[in-house]
Design a protein around this motif. Sequence first.
Motif, PDB file in Angstrom:
ATOM      1  N   THR A  35      25.028  38.664  41.357  1.00 29.89           N
ATOM      2  CA  THR A  35      26.044  39.664  41.413  1.00 29.89           C
ATOM      3  C   THR A  35      27.434  39.137  41.978  1.00 29.89           C
ATOM      4  O   THR A  35      28.577  39.518  41.867  1.00 29.89           O
ATOM      5  CB  THR A  35      25.841  41.065  41.825  1.00 29.89           C
ATOM      6  OG1 THR A  35      25.009  40.863  43.046  1.00 29.89           O
ATOM      7  CG2 THR A  35      24.775  41.560  40.709  1.00 29.89           C
ATOM      8  N   PRO A  40      32.493  39.583  36.639  1.00 34.55           N
ATOM      9  CA  PRO A  40      31.867  40.857  36.169  1.00 34.55           C
ATOM     10  C   PRO A  40      31.869  40.611  34.334  1.00 34.55           C
ATOM     11  O   PRO A  40      31.191  41.295  33.748  1.00 34.55           O
ATOM     12  CB  PRO A  40      32.937  41.971  36.327  1.00 34.55           C
ATOM     13  CG  PRO A  40      33.227  41.544  37.715  1.00 34.55           C
ATOM     14  CD  PRO A  40      33.470  40.033  37.792  1.00 34.55           C
TER      15      PRO A  40
ATOM     16  N   SER C 384      25.063  46.776  42.852  1.00 32.44           N
ATOM     17  CA  SER C 384      25.610  45.824  42.002  1.00 32.44           C
ATOM     18  C   SER C 384      24.428  45.452  41.116  1.00 32.44           C
ATOM     19  O   SER C 384      24.563  45.349  39.690  1.00 32.44           O
ATOM     20  CB  SER C 384      26.322  44.853  42.327  1.00 32.44           C
ATOM     21  OG  SER C 384      27.133  45.012  43.326  1.00 32.44           O
ATOM     22  N   ARG C 385      23.256  45.031  41.522  1.00 29.61           N
ATOM     23  CA  ARG C 385      22.003  44.522  40.921  1.00 29.61           C
ATOM     24  C   ARG C 385      21.595  45.518  39.879  1.00 29.61           C
ATOM     25  O   ARG C 385      21.374  45.430  38.585  1.00 29.61           O
ATOM     26  CB  ARG C 385      21.064  43.963  41.717  1.00 29.61           C
ATOM     27  CG  ARG C 385      20.031  43.259  41.022  1.00 29.61           C
ATOM     28  CD  ARG C 385      19.425  42.144  42.105  1.00 29.61           C
ATOM     29  NE  ARG C 385      18.181  41.563  41.057  1.00 29.61           N
ATOM     30  CZ  ARG C 385      17.011  42.199  41.191  1.00 29.61           C
ATOM     31  NH1 ARG C 385      16.602  43.114  41.878  1.00 29.61           N
ATOM     32  NH2 ARG C 385      16.073  41.381  40.777  1.00 29.61           N
ATOM     33  N   TRP C 387      22.956  48.161  39.097  1.00 27.67           N
ATOM     34  CA  TRP C 387      23.825  48.535  37.813  1.00 27.67           C
ATOM     35  C   TRP C 387      24.077  47.390  36.816  1.00 27.67           C
ATOM     36  O   TRP C 387      23.965  47.481  35.454  1.00 27.67           O
ATOM     37  CB  TRP C 387      25.410  48.678  38.451  1.00 27.67           C
ATOM     38  CG  TRP C 387      26.347  48.798  37.578  1.00 27.67           C
ATOM     39  CD1 TRP C 387      26.525  49.037  36.256  1.00 27.67           C
ATOM     40  CD2 TRP C 387      27.743  48.748  37.782  1.00 27.67           C
ATOM     41  NE1 TRP C 387      27.830  49.272  35.574  1.00 27.67           N
ATOM     42  CE2 TRP C 387      28.677  48.716  36.748  1.00 27.67           C
ATOM     43  CE3 TRP C 387      28.433  48.491  39.347  1.00 27.67           C
ATOM     44  CZ2 TRP C 387      29.964  48.754  36.743  1.00 27.67           C
ATOM     45  CZ3 TRP C 387      29.809  48.388  39.206  1.00 27.67           C
ATOM     46  CH2 TRP C 387      30.618  48.439  37.992  1.00 27.67           C
ATOM     47  N   TRP C 388      24.273  45.952  37.262  1.00 20.40           N
ATOM     48  CA  TRP C 388      24.539  45.015  36.237  1.00 20.40           C
ATOM     49  C   TRP C 388      23.442  44.447  35.718  1.00 20.40           C
ATOM     50  O   TRP C 388      23.526  44.147  34.484  1.00 20.40           O
ATOM     51  CB  TRP C 388      25.135  43.804  37.158  1.00 20.40           C
ATOM     52  CG  TRP C 388      26.634  43.887  37.808  1.00 20.40           C
ATOM     53  CD1 TRP C 388      27.142  45.236  37.989  1.00 20.40           C
ATOM     54  CD2 TRP C 388      27.460  42.865  38.087  1.00 20.40           C
ATOM     55  NE1 TRP C 388      28.402  44.988  38.482  1.00 20.40           N
ATOM     56  CE2 TRP C 388      28.389  43.417  38.712  1.00 20.40           C
ATOM     57  CE3 TRP C 388      27.295  41.581  37.976  1.00 20.40           C
ATOM     58  CZ2 TRP C 388      29.436  42.727  39.206  1.00 20.40           C
ATOM     59  CZ3 TRP C 388      28.450  40.951  38.688  1.00 20.40           C
ATOM     60  CH2 TRP C 388      29.522  41.569  39.155  1.00 20.40           C
ATOM     61  N   VAL C 400      29.936  53.923  42.059  1.00 20.31           N
ATOM     62  CA  VAL C 400      30.408  52.529  41.763  1.00 20.31           C
ATOM     63  C   VAL C 400      31.676  52.268  42.220  1.00 20.31           C
ATOM     64  O   VAL C 400      32.546  53.342  41.953  1.00 20.31           O
ATOM     65  CB  VAL C 400      29.777  51.968  40.771  1.00 20.31           C
ATOM     66  CG1 VAL C 400      28.123  51.960  40.650  1.00 20.31           C
ATOM     67  CG2 VAL C 400      30.413  52.307  39.327  1.00 20.31           C
ATOM     68  N   GLY C 402      35.166  50.189  40.787  1.00 19.08           N
ATOM     69  CA  GLY C 402      35.628  49.381  39.647  1.00 19.08           C
ATOM     70  C   GLY C 402      37.008  49.299  39.668  1.00 19.08           C
ATOM     71  O   GLY C 402      37.794  50.132  40.189  1.00 19.08           O
ATOM     72  N   TYR C 412      34.601  47.347  30.998  1.00 21.31           N
ATOM     73  CA  TYR C 412      33.540  48.436  31.463  1.00 21.31           C
ATOM     74  C   TYR C 412      33.121  49.108  30.378  1.00 21.31           C
ATOM     75  O   TYR C 412      32.153  49.838  30.600  1.00 21.31           O
ATOM     76  CB  TYR C 412      34.434  49.364  32.676  1.00 21.31           C
ATOM     77  CG  TYR C 412      34.737  48.743  33.728  1.00 21.31           C
ATOM     78  CD1 TYR C 412      33.734  48.035  34.577  1.00 21.31           C
ATOM     79  CD2 TYR C 412      36.069  48.755  34.173  1.00 21.31           C
ATOM     80  CE1 TYR C 412      33.771  47.212  35.759  1.00 21.31           C
ATOM     81  CE2 TYR C 412      36.380  48.027  35.315  1.00 21.31           C
ATOM     82  CZ  TYR C 412      35.319  47.330  36.257  1.00 21.31           C
ATOM     83  OH  TYR C 412      35.717  46.852  37.577  1.00 21.31           O
ATOM     84  N   VAL C 419      28.857  44.663  33.323  1.00 23.63           N
ATOM     85  CA  VAL C 419      29.329  45.590  34.022  1.00 23.63           C
ATOM     86  C   VAL C 419      29.583  46.849  33.113  1.00 23.63           C
ATOM     87  O   VAL C 419      30.359  47.836  33.422  1.00 23.63           O
ATOM     88  CB  VAL C 419      30.827  45.235  34.694  1.00 23.63           C
ATOM     89  CG1 VAL C 419      30.456  44.146  35.802  1.00 23.63           C
ATOM     90  CG2 VAL C 419      31.800  44.679  33.764  1.00 23.63           C
TER      91      VAL C 419
END
Lengths: 305, 271, 497
Positions: A35, A40, C384-385, C387-388, C400, C402, C412, C419
């Motif tokens: 990450t 992204p 983040s992990r 989520w991603w 989060v 963004g 998004y 993401v």
Amino acid sequence: MARYLAARILQGLVTLLAVSVVVFVLSRLSGDPLTLIMDPMSTKADLARELARLGLDRSYPEQYAIFLLNALHGDFGQSIFFKRGAFEVFLEKLPATLELGGTAMAVSILIAIPVGVLSAVHQGGWFDRIARLAALTGQSAPVFWIGLVLILLFSVTLGWLPTAGRGSWRNLVLPAITLGWYGNAFLMRITRSAMLDVLDTDYVKLARLEGLAERRVIWKHAFKNAATSIVTTLGLMSISLVTGAVVTETVFAWPGVGRLTVDAIFQRDFPVVQAAVILIAVMVVAVNLAVDVVYAWIDPRVRFG
Amino acid sequence: MPWGSALILLAALAGALLAPWLAPYDPDQVDVLHRFTPPFWLDGGSVEHLLGSDDLGRDLLSRLLFGGRVSMLVAVVCVSSDAMLGTLIGMLAGYLGGWVDAALMRVADVMLALPYLLIALVVVSVLGASLVNVVVIIVALRWAGLARIVRGETLGIKQRDYVALARVGGVGRAGILLRHVLPNVMNSVIVVSTLGVGTVILFESALSFLGVGVPPPTATWGGMVADGRGSIGSAWWVSLFPGLAITAVCLACNLLGDWLREVFDPKSMRA
Amino acid sequence: MRRILMTGAALAALAAPPAMAQSLVFAINNLGAETWWPQDISQNKYITSNLGDPLIRLAAPYSLEPALATGWSMSEDGLSYSFPLRAGVVFHDGSPLTPDDVMFTFAPANVEKFVGFSAIKGGNLVSIEAQGSTVVMHLKSPVPALMDNYISRASIWPKAYVERFGIEGFNKRPVGAGPFRFVEHVKGQHVKLAAWERYYGDQPQVKEITFRVIPEAATRIAMLRTGEADITYNEIGATTGELKKYAMRGQPYGQPAQAALIFNSLLNPERSPGRFDDIRVRQALTLAVDRKVIADAVYFGAATPAALPVVGTRMPFYDTKFAPLPHDVARAKKLLADAGYPQGMQFDFVAATTNKDLAVLLVSFWQRVGIKANLNLLDPVSLSRAWWQRTLQGDQVMLVGGLANGMASAVYINSKSQVAMYASPATDTLFAQGMAIIDPAKQITWLHDTLLPAMNDLYPIAPVLEYQEGVLGLGPKVKSWDRFDLHSFGLQWLVPK
């Protein structure tokens, strides 16, 4: 002696091997650095490709075997974040940590040993009480808080010393005091009790009876005999100064290995985490070995115990 | 007996136990319109918040009382678990000897060789930060030191005549360990544990400083100092009071431990 | 005697050229990977980008300015971009900027090595060629927001210099065509840059800038107070207020960003129905919170309540009829009751340790409408992990961060991107629709006419606050600093006293 030494070295190697397994498994369980290094917008396929490039797609045993083989040759892999050898990155930061730790230790030696000796001599007196209280206070407050209070006092309010960073000796003063104060109580306590033990022996009593000056009795006779346990304590303290510098390094922006490892942990930069933890463990094992060997040398019973 | 230390510890303990009755507010109740209210004796302070309020407008006195609860609970649970674990492992290793000793002591070596704060960080990043995890990590990283000491003492006690006599007299291993070894190592265990209380409180505060301590909304003293450091220059009270509480309790424990050490005088612990 | 001295001083002041501040110190939280290799820009873009300029600069969201290129044009199909290069630009080693340098920087093989840049990697950048002093780039498939997301982030570096000294040599002594040139780098401690006298653009007004790495925010503020630092960079948060207390100016800086609530159960397109599918529940979570009070009291006005995801309210084309939801406890309770939760609800709430204060405040506001959120803090990478990579099981709510800068943030709502904050056929269709529009002007119309109303109707995620990524603390030696490059600091516009 040779046999004892061989056995102790073997034990040390087993310990290091176990440490390497522990840090390897723990860091793998903590996720992956993707990450942070992927943007992204990247897709699952991009992620898989990146994992493969880093060799993180192989099974754990396979990854560990590769890591161990390379580590035995002094190659701890490429830092994912710095894109340079992890060992090299660690070595780059080590001098700063040693400088801070060494100065902190010097501060401790200069303060704690004389105070410990005097405390023992004046056992139970006002000097003893106040000295112990002052030393213990350093061991009783959060290090980062002491550090910030020192900054507020000596940098912001009085303007005597710089706030943070590494450079001249003036930069070293506050972090060394912050770090050294913590070890003071420990060293002072050891000095004090070692002195109390020695002062109680016939040897010292005899010296006194011979009419030697008190100062000479204390420093020449008693202290010399108490020195062994003090020196071994210094060995153990040197380790805690390296591993304990994490917080101090952060507060004072001191570019050492503690801060490096904390960042590496948060970034999941496995090669750096592994290199740092294992190399610190190497130092711990080496110092312990040295202390044990010194003990065995002084006291033969240990070898056969 | 250091009466001052005992008094401080009693006061802290009473404050923690009676927190629900003593605290004027819910410690987690935020009031963003009254952030950083100073203590009552300063300009802008009021008796509504005797010690002022923190960065989210929570009453500092209430948090101090409830935070002491958690901090001391963590310390007591960790220290007593370590005491049990360390004593058990140390006695077994020392008394049984052989491969049991070798295996247990190698595990202890590994624990002692790990840079504890860094390993705690890694473990928290695996398990996540929670009260239970913080306790588990501290216990796992701390038992080995005591186990070493207890093992050393057990080795000595094992050689004594009364142990040999008991063995000849048909007393089993468990009996010998419980009746003869345990009482003799207790002094060291008590001293190490008393000194350990302060260490654990400080360790938790270091974890909080690095962002992985006992998570909010639970208040702990260490967490309060860590949270207050952002405003240490302007709203010094937010970090000062919990900082003083930590210092007082740790100092009291250390003085008490020192005193106990001299009373019991376990020689093995000096080095 | 005193009089004479004073006259002397006054004379000296008159004779001196317009004063240029000698040197300023900039305390930042980290120096990134400490490599100067421009391909690593995603990590320490702030430092490297001050050395090297991009072709086109992103000065503010939707405000592109010419930099090394005097402009750009795009073919009808959106597959070819032309960049006429500025004449007379000199790199810090004295060599002139040529099309070769640009072609080298964006050579397909080199682009593959960029960190990030996935949209032009993998063969999408087919070729780059020079036509006189103009460079032409050819893509396989169009990339919306190419300028904002990619071109403006890549510094051009000198081909001859790199080839002569290699990556190692470049890292030791990096060279670019930006407003400041490299002087010194002590790893882990500081980086010193000096104004580049032959810079083509606005001349830097500070002679020397030293970046110092100070990880601890409280220490950075202390340095600003002692004068050891003249500028600090702070992530948005509590220290914003601390700056105000010491009468230091806090200058918001960086890309428009949002703190938002996303719902784990809504991250997968194939999902079973859950509590948060109901838009009323999502709206209730926002209505329950007095975001104005949080923004003013905790962030000292550096943040404001956010209205819709993807497009921030400060975008030039934002439609003010989509105002942020108000603080309305009664309505929040009613929506919850209508959705089938008259007694309130309970859920696990996951946030990053770095967002602790905001998370605690949200939990406490929700409590007042009968919502019990069990807060679980993770370190930023773990969050983040989660989520991603979708590692959580269950219907947790996540707090989060963004970006909210229009087309570049549309990713998004694309369920195929990692993401994705919300995955549904409806948003996927929107995303595809938007991505098909290549003409920037038409994109803006689409954002305004189609995306904004759709986001308002769907309310797919619950944005909480919007702000810029960071806050610059300005000390007394700084007169003003209000113009930036969003991908570098824009040090040439820093005005000292």
